[in-house]
Design an enzyme around this catalytic site. Structure first.
Site, PDB file in Angstrom:
ATOM      1  CG  ASP A 118      -2.231  -0.947   1.025  1.00 43.58           C
ATOM      2  OD1 ASP A 118      -2.399  -1.384  -0.068  1.00 43.58           O
ATOM      3  OD2 ASP A 118      -2.831  -1.115   1.963  1.00 43.58           O
ATOM      4  CB  THR A 177      -8.556   0.885   5.994  1.00 35.69           C
ATOM      5  OG1 THR A 177      -7.990   1.062   4.734  1.00 35.69           O
ATOM      6  CG2 THR A 177     -10.321   0.670   5.653  1.00 35.69           C
ATOM      7  N   GLY A 178      -6.505   2.714   7.659  1.00 40.52           N
ATOM      8  CA  GLY A 178      -4.986   3.002   8.020  1.00 40.52           C
ATOM      9  C   GLY A 178      -4.767   3.442   9.205  1.00 40.52           C
ATOM     10  CB  ALA A 229      -2.147   9.207  22.422  1.00 43.55           C
ATOM     11  CB  SER A 286      -7.695   7.263  10.693  1.00 41.58           C
ATOM     12  OG  SER A 286      -8.964   7.478  11.206  1.00 41.58           O
ATOM     13  CG  ASN A 341      -3.791   6.188   3.453  1.00 41.46           C
ATOM     14  OD1 ASN A 341      -4.577   5.672   2.416  1.00 41.46           O
ATOM     15  ND2 ASN A 341      -3.148   5.012   3.738  1.00 41.46           N
ATOM     16  CD  GLU A 342      -2.548   8.544   6.869  1.00 42.17           C
ATOM     17  OE1 GLU A 342      -1.213   8.348   6.486  1.00 42.17           O
ATOM     18  OE2 GLU A 342      -3.241   7.624   6.993  1.00 42.17           O
ATOM     19  CB  SER A 345      -4.056   1.931  14.146  1.00 41.25           C
ATOM     20  OG  SER A 345      -3.408   3.479  14.126  1.00 41.25           O
ATOM     21  CG  ASP A 398       1.339  11.319  21.982  1.00 44.65           C
ATOM     22  OD1 ASP A 398       1.420  12.169  22.699  1.00 44.65           O
ATOM     23  OD2 ASP A 398       1.539  10.040  22.008  1.00 44.65           O
TER      24      ASP A 398
END
Length: 293
Positions: free
Chosen positions: A73, A189-190, A213, A192, A148-149, A194, A178
Site C-alpha cells: 500500500d 482503514t490505516g 492519544a 486513523s 491516505n491522510e 489504529s 500526541d
C-alpha cells in the site's frame, strides 16, 4: 494501450510478479515503460530480457492509459504522486502484506491482468488532500498530495502538543494529544483506524479528524464533509513539529497555520468484480472469522 509500471523495492516475490506481468503483456502487446529507479533495480537483478522506455516524473506520463504499482500500500500511495491530476487509473499488484489498496494478489495476476485489456473493470474514485502554509518550500509542491491522510505530531519531545483546529474559519477544538490525523475515506482503514477512527467506504464524501492519544478522553474522532477547509496550528515546548503526508514527513515551525483541503481532482483506482472493497475489508480485517465455528 500504454502502461506505466512503478515499484519501490526488490523483494523475494518480485521476480515471480514481473514474470507473470510480462507474460500477460506478451500476449496483449501494450506499450510499456518503467519508472527509472525501479527499472534499474530490475535490470540489476536480470529480470528484464529486453530494454524498455523509462519515466521519472508525472510530467512524462501524458498519453498513458494505465499505471501499475507493484508493491504494498505504501507503493500505491507513492504512485499517486506520479499520477496526480492526469486521471490515469492505478492498478495495484500486492507484493507486500496487508494490501488494502494493492488488491491484486500475485496468484491472481494471470486471471485479473487481462481484464484491463478487455475493459472488464471499474474505477473507484478516491479523494486526495493537499497541504499549504506560509513559507512552504516550492520543492515540496510535487509531494504535497495525500491519498491516505495528513498527520501532525510531536517532534523531539515526550510532551503532548496542542493542536488548535478550525473548520471553515470556525473554531472547533484545541486537541491536547500526541498528534492529529486528517484522513480521507481511503485512509480510514490505516493510521486513523489504529487510533480508533471509523471506517468509511471509498465513495463517501467525508473526511475523518482523529486525535492520537488525546489526554482528554472526550475528544473523539469526528466525521466532516470533504469540502471543509481545515486550519491547524500547533503549540509545543519544541520549536518544530512533524507533518506527514502519507509516508512523507517534513518538519514545520510551531505556530505555523497549516491549511488542508481536498484537491480539485481525484485518484482513480482499478477495481475488479472479484476484488471489491467490502470483500477486501472482510478478508484483511478478518470480519466474520470465529475459531469457535
Amino acid at each position: 494501450m500504454k502502461i506505466a509500471i512503478y515499484g519501490q523495492y526488490y523483494k523475494e516475490n518480485t521476480e515471480e510478479i514481473i514474470a507473470k506481468v510480462l507474460a500477460v503483456f506478451g500476449y496483449y502487446k501494450p506499450q510499456v515503460a518503467f519508472e527509472s529507479n525501479f527499472y534499474d533495480v530490475l535490470k540489476e537483478n536480470n529480470l528484464l530480457n529486453e530494454d524498455f522506455p523509462v519515466f521519472s516524473s508525472h510530467k512524462e506520463l501524458d498519453g498513458y492509459n494505465m499505471f501499475i504499482s507493484i508493491g504494498g500500500d505504501g507503493t500505491m500511495l507513492r504512485a499517486a504522486t506520479y499520477v496526480r491530476d492526469k486521471n490515469i487509473p492505478i492498478l495495484g499488484i500486492n507484493a507486500g502484506r496487508l494490501g488494502f489498496l494493492a488488491t491484486v494478489q500475485q496468484e491472481h495476476i494471470e486471471d485479473l491482468l487481462p481484464l484491463i485489456f478487455e475493459g472488464k473493470y471499474k474505477i473507484s474514485s478516491r479523494t486526495l488532500l493537499t497541504l499549504d502554509y506560509d513559507g512552504k518550500d516550492k520543492a515540496l509542491e510535487d509531494l504535497d498530495y495525500a491519498l491516505n491522510e495528513v498527520t501532525v505530531s510531536r517532534k523531539d519531545t515526550t510532551s503532548m502538543i496542542t493542536i488548535e483546529t478550525c473548520l471553515n474559519g470556525d473554531y472547533l477544538n484545541s486537541y491536547w494529544a500526541d498528534g492529529l490525523i486528517i484522513s480521507t475515506p481511503t485512509g480510514s482503514t490505516g493510521y486513523s483506524l489504529s487510533c480508533g477512527g471509523p471506517i468509511l467506504t471509498p465513495e463517501v464524501n467525508s473526511l475523518v479528524i482523529t486525535p492520537i492519544a488525546p489526554h482528554n478522553l472526550n475528544a473523539r474522532p469526528l466525521v466532516i464533509p470533504d469540502d471543509t477547509f481545515i486550519e491547524l496550528k500547533v503549540s509545543s515546548r519544541e520549536e518544530q513539529h512533524l507533518v506527514s503526508l502519507d509516508s512523507r514527513i517534513i518538519s514545520i515551525d510551531v505556530e505555523t497555520t497549516l491549511r488542508i483541503r481536498k484537491t480539485d481532482f481525484n485518484i482513480n483506482l482499478v477495481e475488479f468484480p472479484q476484488e471489491k472493497f467490502l470483500d477486501t475489508l472482510r478478508k484483511k480485517l478478518l470480519w466474520g472469522e470465529d475459531k469457535r465455528n
